[in-house]
Motif scaffolding. Sequence first.
Motif, short mmCIF file in Angstrom:
data_model
loop_
_atom_site.label_atom_id
_atom_site.label_comp_id
_atom_site.label_asym_id
_atom_site.label_seq_id
_atom_site.Cartn_x
_atom_site.Cartn_y
_atom_site.Cartn_z
N ARG A 10 17.10 33.23 76.88
CA ARG A 10 17.05 31.76 76.80
C ARG A 10 16.69 31.17 78.16
O ARG A 10 15.88 30.26 78.26
N GLU A 11 17.31 31.68 79.21
CA GLU A 11 17.05 31.15 80.54
C GLU A 11 15.63 31.45 81.01
O GLU A 11 15.03 30.65 81.72
N LEU A 12 15.08 32.58 80.59
CA LEU A 12 13.70 32.90 80.93
C LEU A 12 12.74 31.92 80.26
O LEU A 12 11.77 31.48 80.88
N VAL A 13 13.01 31.60 79.01
CA VAL A 13 12.17 30.64 78.30
C VAL A 13 12.23 29.29 79.01
O VAL A 13 11.19 28.65 79.24
N VAL A 14 13.43 28.86 79.38
CA VAL A 14 13.58 27.59 80.09
C VAL A 14 12.81 27.63 81.41
O VAL A 14 12.09 26.69 81.76
N GLY A 48 14.69 29.37 92.54
CA GLY A 48 15.58 28.35 91.98
C GLY A 48 16.17 28.75 90.64
O GLY A 48 17.31 28.42 90.33
N ALA A 49 15.39 29.47 89.83
CA ALA A 49 15.86 29.88 88.51
C ALA A 49 16.65 31.18 88.57
O ALA A 49 17.31 31.54 87.60
N GLY A 50 16.54 31.90 89.67
CA GLY A 50 17.25 33.17 89.77
C GLY A 50 16.66 34.27 88.92
O GLY A 50 17.38 35.13 88.42
N THR A 163 25.53 29.24 82.93
CA THR A 163 24.31 28.77 82.28
C THR A 163 23.98 27.36 82.73
O THR A 163 22.83 27.05 83.05
N VAL A 164 24.98 26.49 82.77
CA VAL A 164 24.76 25.12 83.22
C VAL A 164 24.28 25.10 84.67
O VAL A 164 23.33 24.40 85.01
N GLU A 165 24.91 25.92 85.51
CA GLU A 165 24.50 25.99 86.91
C GLU A 165 23.05 26.48 87.04
O GLU A 165 22.27 25.94 87.83
N CYS A 166 22.67 27.48 86.25
CA CYS A 166 21.29 27.98 86.29
C CYS A 166 20.32 26.89 85.87
O CYS A 166 19.29 26.69 86.51
N ARG A 167 20.64 26.15 84.82
CA ARG A 167 19.76 25.07 84.38
C ARG A 167 19.65 23.98 85.44
O ARG A 167 18.58 23.42 85.65
N GLN A 168 20.76 23.69 86.11
CA GLN A 168 20.73 22.69 87.18
C GLN A 168 19.83 23.16 88.32
O GLN A 168 19.06 22.38 88.87
N ARG A 169 19.92 24.45 88.69
CA ARG A 169 19.05 25.00 89.74
C ARG A 169 17.60 24.90 89.33
O ARG A 169 16.74 24.53 90.14
N MET A 170 17.29 25.23 88.07
CA MET A 170 15.90 25.16 87.60
C MET A 170 15.41 23.71 87.60
O MET A 170 14.28 23.44 87.99
#
Length: 182
Positions: A10-14, A48-50, A163-170
């Motif tokens: 999911r995070e890769l798609v984002v 930024g996305a890690g 997950t929220v933190e990763c989305r905020q970084r992206m």
Amino acid sequence: MFLLLQQGRRELVVAAQSFASAPGVAEALRSPDPTVVLQPRAEEARKGAGVDFVVAMNTEGMRYTYPYTYTLEIGKRFVSTIGPALGGPTVVEQAGRSPPAAGKGTAVQAVVPVTDAHDNVVGLVSAGITVKNVAALRMPESPRRPDHRPVSSTTSRQVGADTVECRQRMRRARDRAAHDHM
């Protein structure tokens, strides 16, 4: 591990969609030297996305960006399935070859189309991470007792917060890239 891979996908798609839809990406893909514009932005988005890599490429799969450690790969063909993404859908796959940025192991990667103002596909973006790094990014080391036993396991609330933190970084990386482009 399965849940970690699902979250990682999911995070890769984002990450891939955020970069692909960022202001100026479609225009840069059509410019005389896309790498000059896109390489620093892809590297910033990757950090930024890690994730292990964010690769922008043309519709034939030629790479315009690559993580700084492996920039000799720019101009070479992307190693993945790009055909379906050229038709519009997002593709998430597990690639068996050594992924470019990570160096070793199997990778999970998302490939998304980059479209222009008329919805024409003008390129593709892939974001990926090695399977070994999915666990490292999602499962921070648990606190330990003096006898080295874990104090507690990671809760779903902690994973959700990650997950929220990763989305905020992206989001911050995308906003910085958009600001830098203006």
